[in-house]
Scaffold this active site. Structure first.
Site, PDB file in Angstrom:
ATOM      1  N   HIS A 192       0.863  -1.402   0.073  1.00 18.93           N
ATOM      2  CA  HIS A 192       0.048   0.066   0.123  1.00 18.93           C
ATOM      3  C   HIS A 192       0.999   1.254   0.097  1.00 18.93           C
ATOM      4  CE1 HIS A 192      -3.391   2.600   1.834  1.00 18.93           C
ATOM      5  NE2 HIS A 192      -3.852   2.176   0.846  1.00 18.93           N
TER       6      HIS A 192
ATOM      7  N   HIS B 120      -8.673  11.429   1.918  1.00 19.36           N
ATOM      8  CA  HIS B 120      -7.896  10.120   1.911  1.00 19.36           C
ATOM      9  C   HIS B 120      -6.686  10.604   2.337  1.00 19.36           C
ATOM     10  CE1 HIS B 120      -5.655   6.857  -0.583  1.00 19.36           C
ATOM     11  NE2 HIS B 120      -6.764   6.396  -0.087  1.00 19.36           N
TER      12      HIS B 120
END
Length: 474
Positions: A214, A391
């Site tokens: 990620h 985000h």
């Protein structure tokens, strides 16, 4: 025919019992183990399939050998040793040692940092740095979308590769499972060395499969590094009537680039089995960069002996004196983090949590709601961001510590994903990221002013509590 049915039944029972034993022998956290046991027992066949794709624990696998990891990190260690008059702040000395004891994530002074809070700022800066690359470009990203922006970045990488620059790209296979292979083949055919991280054969069933990379990292010539929350995708730029994702990314020049480079090269060894540790990838910090901005690039992964990032968050919360501000797009905290947040707030520290008003996945929002209400009941101030989907992954503490990177406050980031955050032990950086948080607050509404949340019906709250049981799997 009846024998065939009995054979299938026996095989199923054996596989299920074997899976149950495997869950028990992994010595997981009781709550997480219980979720898998319930799934295996009460979801016939489906539970076994879910466990096969999402539940197997790979922490014991030696994905990256200790010897190779040591060789890669040795270069960044040399840069650390060469630092003169390095002083660690007394209040964070234990935290720095905590991070450094796992994976040699070392602190480096002499850093210049630019903060980007939207795609209009970040992507032109990234493209400008790529265009100026002379020796190498290293990119590690969860999503590399095949949209106009993705093609713009890939064209820039192809141009540099054809000019003789070493260009290496790692993309996560699950994060990019909708991206056609032709998109990456085009780069490979032009000289860009591209690798998928942990490819999977059944993407339709494994879009949320465990153990994903990620991280969002980029290194240009070993002198400039990028780290933060933005993927390479058009969603961060407004257009066609859509609201851009709000995110935060950093450009770093100075000693901390060693840490970003080391993180990338460890990942590169995993995907390519090529050990890169030459000094040319760790050039000297420019003499003009002289300051006390101390930074530490902290990485975490499921193969580690301990969850470094989670322990770091817990330590920060336990030792905060005035305030802790946090931003995360997903709030599914592990028990230690939730307990630390609640304890911190109850002790009088100003704990603020910013999350999006609207999640990008309903199941995550359902599972998150009970955690949000529980934290709010214990004094954590919750703010809901309304201007699109935020985000960002930020943490700011006591005007002296801050962090930005890829780590969400959820089970997946703390336990399953390969993550990377930049931690700064510097007043100026903390105040700058605090300003980012405070500007975002202008687009937020406090949780206690949202009547729909407070007045949720019994069935809604019951459903949220049921979904919460599966939070460790989301």
């Amino acid at each position: 025919m009846i024998y065939v049915n009995w054979i299938i039944f026996v095989v199923y029972v054996v596989v299920t019992l074997g899976s149950i034993i495997a869950v028990l022998m992994d010595n997981r956290q009781p709550a997480k183990a219980l979720v898998w046991l319930l799934a295996l027992i009460f979801l016939p066949i489906v539970g076994v399939i879910l466990y096969f794709f999402f539940g197997q624990n790979t922490r014991r696998e030696r994905i990256i050998s200790k010897q190779s990891l040591d060789q890669i990190t040795r270069r960044s260690m040399l840069g650390f040793v060469e630092q003169r008059s390095l002083q660690l702040p007394e209040e964070y000395r234990n935290l720095i040692r905590l991070f450094a004891s796992n994976g040699w994530t070392l602190p480096f002074k002499n850093n210049e940092v630019d903060i980007y809070t939207d795609g209009y700022e970040f992507f032109p800066a990234l493209l400008a740095e790529i265009a100026q690359a002379k020796h190498h470009i290293h990119i590690d990203t969860y999503i590399f979308e095949d949209d106009p922006l993705g093609y713009l970045v890939s064209d820039a990488l192809i141009e540099r590769a054809e000019a003789g620059v070493e260009v290496r790209v790692i993309y996560d296979d699950v994060g990019c499972w909708k991206v056609p292979s032709a998109f990456f083949e085009r780069m490979r055919e032009s000289g860009v060395d591209v690798h998928a991280f942990m490819p999977v054969k059944f993407p339709a069933f494994t879009s949320r499969v465990n153990y994903r990379n990620h991280r969002k990292l980029c290194v240009i010539d070993g002198r400039t590094g990028f780290i933060g929350g933005m993927n390479i995708a058009l969603r961060y730029i407004k257009g066609n009537g859509r609201q851009a994702w709000r995110d935060t990314h950093l450009r770093i020049r100075g000693g901390a680039v060693y840490g970003i480079q080391s993180a990338f090269l460890v990942d590169w060894y995993f995907v390519d089995r090529t050990l890169i540790s030459d000094r040319v990838y760790y050039p000297e910090v420019p003499k003009r960069i002289v300051n006390d901005c101390l930074a530490q690039i902290v990485t975490s992964n499921p193969t580690s002996e301990s969850p470094e990032m989670m322990h770091g968050y817990v330590s920060i919360l336990h030792n905060a004196k005035q305030y802790v501000y946090m931003t995360t797009p997903y709030f599914l905290p592990t028990e230690p983090v939730l307990f630390a947040m609640r304890t911190c707030a109850q002790s009088g520290v100003d704990v603020r949590l910013m999350i999006p008003m609207q999640a990008d996945a309903k199941v995550v929002k359902w599972a998150s709601s009970s955690y949000v209400m529980q934290a709010a009941d214990d004094g954590v101030k919750i703010y809901l961001y309304q201007a699109g989907f935020n985000h960002s992954k930020l943490l700011i503490c006591d005007d002296s510590l801050c962090s930005c990177g890829s780590t969400n406050i959820d089970f997946r980031s703390f336990e399953n994903n390969f993550e990377a955050n930049a931690f700064f032990y510097d007043r100026d950086m903390a105040l700058r990221l605090k300003q980012v948080f405070e500007r975002d607050l202008e687009h937020c509404v406090p949780l206690d002013e949202v009547k729909d949340i407070e007045q949720r019906g019994f069935l809604t709250r019951l459903w949220e509590s049921i979904v919460r049981l599966f939070a460790p799997l989301l």
